[in-house]
Design a protein around this motif. Structure first.
Motif, PDB file in Angstrom:
ATOM      1  N   GLY A   6     -52.625  -8.014 -14.714  1.00  0.00           N
ATOM      2  CA  GLY A   6     -51.555  -7.827 -13.750  1.00  0.00           C
ATOM      3  C   GLY A   6     -52.120  -7.334 -12.445  1.00  0.00           C
ATOM      4  N   GLY A   7     -51.244  -7.021 -11.545  1.00  0.00           N
ATOM      5  CA  GLY A   7     -51.668  -6.524 -10.251  1.00  0.00           C
ATOM      6  C   GLY A   7     -50.822  -7.097  -9.134  1.00  0.00           C
ATOM      7  N   LYS A   8     -51.410  -7.173  -7.983  1.00  0.00           N
ATOM      8  CA  LYS A   8     -50.694  -7.629  -6.808  1.00  0.00           C
ATOM      9  C   LYS A   8     -51.664  -8.361  -5.896  1.00  0.00           C
ATOM     10  N   ALA A   9     -51.206  -9.428  -5.301  1.00  0.00           N
ATOM     11  CA  ALA A   9     -52.014 -10.158  -4.331  1.00  0.00           C
ATOM     12  C   ALA A   9     -51.112 -10.615  -3.190  1.00  0.00           C
ATOM     13  N   ALA A  10     -51.537 -10.378  -2.002  1.00  0.00           N
ATOM     14  CA  ALA A  10     -50.834 -10.859  -0.825  1.00  0.00           C
ATOM     15  C   ALA A  10     -51.875 -11.319   0.175  1.00  0.00           C
TER      16      ALA A  10
END
Length: 101
Positions: A96-100
């Motif tokens: 999981g995590g976040k990417a932008a």
């Protein structure tokens, strides 16, 4: 779709070829692949010729099946001339995590 198999690869481009390596990976014609859930390219902040790839696949079998195709073999063959030495691999499973971008 869940990630059940993955790895992290660290590659060193031939001197001055880091930009070309990143561009090649970001535009890999054989990706996206429906079984490749994570495909993240990053590079060292201190050495632009060191590039990392994190991949997450639905299964080890899906990963193996993809890399057995002629399209993947062609991709790897085109990648090799950009590299200086052997890539380092470690197994990992992205969770999981976040990417932008």
């Amino acid at each position: 779709m869940s990630v059940n198999h993955g790895f992290h690869a660290t590659m060193t481009a031939k001197p001055g070829k880091g930009d070309e390596l990143v561009e090649f990976l970001l535009n890999a014609p054989s990706l996206p692949n429906e079984d490749c859930v994570v495909f993240l390219i990053s590079r060292s902040a201190s050495n632009p010729d060191i590039v990392s790839v994190t991949e997450g696949w639905t299964s080890q079998e899906a990963h193996s099946r993809f890399f057995a195709t002629d399209q993947a073999k062609e991709l790897v063959a085109k990648l090799q001339p950009l590299l200086d030495g052997e890539s380092r691999y470690s197994d990992e499973v992205p969770v999981g995590g976040k990417a932008a971008f």
